[in-house]
Design an enzyme around this catalytic site. Structure first.
Site, mmCIF file in Angstrom:
data_model
loop_
_atom_site.group_PDB
_atom_site.id
_atom_site.type_symbol
_atom_site.label_atom_id
_atom_site.label_comp_id
_atom_site.label_asym_id
_atom_site.label_seq_id
_atom_site.Cartn_x
_atom_site.Cartn_y
_atom_site.Cartn_z
ATOM 1 N N HIS A 82 -1.849 -9.120 1.443
ATOM 2 C CA HIS A 82 -1.424 -8.124 0.458
ATOM 3 C C HIS A 82 -0.106 -7.508 0.885
ATOM 4 O O HIS A 82 0.091 -7.214 2.054
ATOM 5 C CB HIS A 82 -2.485 -7.020 0.326
ATOM 6 N N ASP A 161 -9.709 2.270 -8.367
ATOM 7 C CA ASP A 161 -8.310 1.969 -8.018
ATOM 8 C C ASP A 161 -7.580 1.371 -9.212
ATOM 9 O O ASP A 161 -6.421 1.679 -9.455
ATOM 10 C CB ASP A 161 -8.228 1.008 -6.826
ATOM 11 N N ARG A 168 -0.910 5.970 -11.773
ATOM 12 C CA ARG A 168 0.178 6.275 -10.827
ATOM 13 C C ARG A 168 1.465 5.585 -11.256
ATOM 14 O O ARG A 168 2.551 6.136 -11.124
ATOM 15 C CB ARG A 168 -0.211 5.820 -9.412
ATOM 16 N N SER A 183 -5.394 2.575 -1.895
ATOM 17 C CA SER A 183 -5.367 1.634 -3.019
ATOM 18 C C SER A 183 -5.515 0.203 -2.489
ATOM 19 O O SER A 183 -6.370 -0.569 -2.936
ATOM 20 C CB SER A 183 -4.046 1.794 -3.780
ATOM 21 N N LYS A 187 -9.347 -2.289 -2.377
ATOM 22 C CA LYS A 187 -9.482 -3.619 -3.000
ATOM 23 C C LYS A 187 -9.816 -4.665 -1.956
ATOM 24 O O LYS A 187 -10.631 -5.547 -2.185
ATOM 25 C CB LYS A 187 -8.150 -4.024 -3.660
#
Ligand code: URA
Length: 434
Positions: A82, A161, A168, A183, A187
């Site tokens: 990520h 999220d 956001r 966040s 996940k």
């Protein structure tokens, strides 16, 4: 408990308890707490911050707000990657199939664009028919058969999220360390991989503008991951200029395809090899990071990575004719060269502005409901340290609207800083936190 009191408590600098955070996350997920109150809370957090304890509770509450994926049906050590988000960051499009081509099971959860940064899901939708809403059984089957599957955040994976991310994105509340850490990690924890490699960006195009803040974010996420029993590391990488040359969904897909054929920009290839060697090593497909890197270099240059990419696009319903012939990908009506007004070297590029130019052209969302234009964006011709002559092209704007294109040209000229001195080269990889 009521949301008004919690907003005021946070605004005054108070520390929210585990119970308060889980009540708030649950209420927001069930839509008992409206967007406007949650937006006010996010803004208060942006100003006041959160403690490590609060961040941990927010992460776990969001991870548990929906289903925790059970990926035990996948054979081998599953790795996920990520990025904290950057401009021109098409790394996942190259990294996923590259690593999968060595037999590493890649079970990847990806997001859409956020703020001035692009998202992998939006980019992949450049292929007609590409599905990112795979049911869990098919997701698992694809990883077991071709070693790669990528899915968007389904309604049930960390739904708190998912809602918060969209909120956001349009309320100016993205750039806060604890919000980013919770966040991403919510996940990753809900998605069930065994190993996680994080790419934490630092610089003008990143949410963390300074290396110190990026390091703190990286450490915070690594700590949360370890607490949850994950094999995790974070690479802190430079985002003081766009990664590669292309910025914009379909334009980035084209650059990713070139990289998969061993013909990509050097910075993108270097980042992919650094992250990829960590993934291969952690999946125990290599006995050292160095030998993992050598295998990956081979796959980029002998056709294996690109073949895996085709297999992957096809398995998710995408039209592979567009991957084999990139002229079939979405293409904007107008291409405008931007010429330099002076001689010198590119000293600096305002990278967040480059991301915002892509948004202005229609490549990102202004409201939660906005549709994005996959074809627009820009392709840089010059990067930091490159010599430039007066009248030479520094970038090309790809637009579908003449007025927007003209505005983009003006903003791009402002984003480039050309000086007589050649700037010192910044390392792409700043550090690796294990
Ligand atoms: N990526 C995410 O998933 N969340 C953020 O907040 C930032 C980047």
């Amino acid at each position: 408990m009521n949301m008004y009191d919690l907003i005021v408590k946070k605004r005054r600098g108070g520390e929210l308890t585990e119970e308060e955070i889980s009540w708030m996350v649950e209420g927001f997920t069930k839509e008992d707490i409206p967007d406007y109150q949650m937006s006010a809370m996010m803004m208060a957090i942006c100003f006041v911050g959160m403690t490590k304890e609060e961040t941990k509770h927010l992460t776990l509450s969001m991870a548990k707000s929906g289903d925790m994926l059970d990926l035990s049906g996948i054979h081998g050590i599953k790795v996920d990657k990520h990025s904290t988000g950057g401009v021109g960051d098409k790394t996942s499009l190259v990294l996923g199939p590259l690593v999968a081509s060595l037999g590493v099971p890649v079970a990847k959860m990806s997001g859409r664009g956020l703020g001035h940064t692009g998202g992998t899901i939006d980019k992949l939708e450049s292929f007609q028919g590409f599905r990112t809403d795979l049911p869990t059984e098919q997701f698992i089957r694809n990883v077991n058969t071709i070693h790669i599957a990528l899915a968007g955040q389904t309604a049930n994976l960390a739904p708190a999220d998912k809602k918060l991310y969209a909120l956001r994105d349009v309320t100016g509340t993205v750039e806060q360390m604890s919000l980013i850490a919770s966040s991403i990690m919510s996940k990753k924890l809900a998605a069930g991989s065994d190993a996680i490699v994080l790419d934490v960006k630092t610089g003008d195009g990143a949410f963390m503008k300074t290396q110190e803040n990026a390091e703190d974010l990286a450490k915070e996420m690594v700590d949360i991951g370890k607490l949850a029993g994950k094999d995790i590391c974070a690479v802190v990488s430079d985002m003081d200029q766009p990664l590669g040359y292309a910025v914009g969904n379909a334009l980035e897909v084209k650059e990713a395809i070139a990289t998969l054929k061993g013909e990509g920009p050097r910075d993108l290839e270097e980042l992919v090899l650094t992250l990829g060697s960590q993934m291969v090593y952690r999946a125990k497909k290599s006995d050292s990071v160095e030998s993992a890197r050598r295998k990956l270099e081979g796959a980029l240059h002998n056709g294996m990575a690109f073949s895996k990419f085709l297999e992957w696009v096809e398995a998710q319903g995408g039209d592979i004719r567009q991957a084999k012939d990139v002229s079939l990908l979405p293409c904007a009506a107008y291409q405008t060269e931007v010429f330099s007004f002076e001689d010198g070297y590119v000293e600096n590029i305002d990278t967040e502005d480059i991301g915002r130019i892509a948004l202005l052209l229609g490549g990102g969302r202004e409201t939660k409901e906005s549709q994005i234009d996959l074809s627009v964006g820009l392709v840089l011709r010059k990067k930091k340290g490159d010599p430039v002559q007066k009248g030479e092209s520094i970038a090309v704007i790809h637009a579908n609207d003449k007025e927007k294109s003209e505005k983009a040209v003006q903003r791009l000229l402002q984003a480039y800083h050309i000086s007589a001195n050649c700037p010192e080269k910044e390392p792409l990889i700043k550090m690796i936190i294990e």
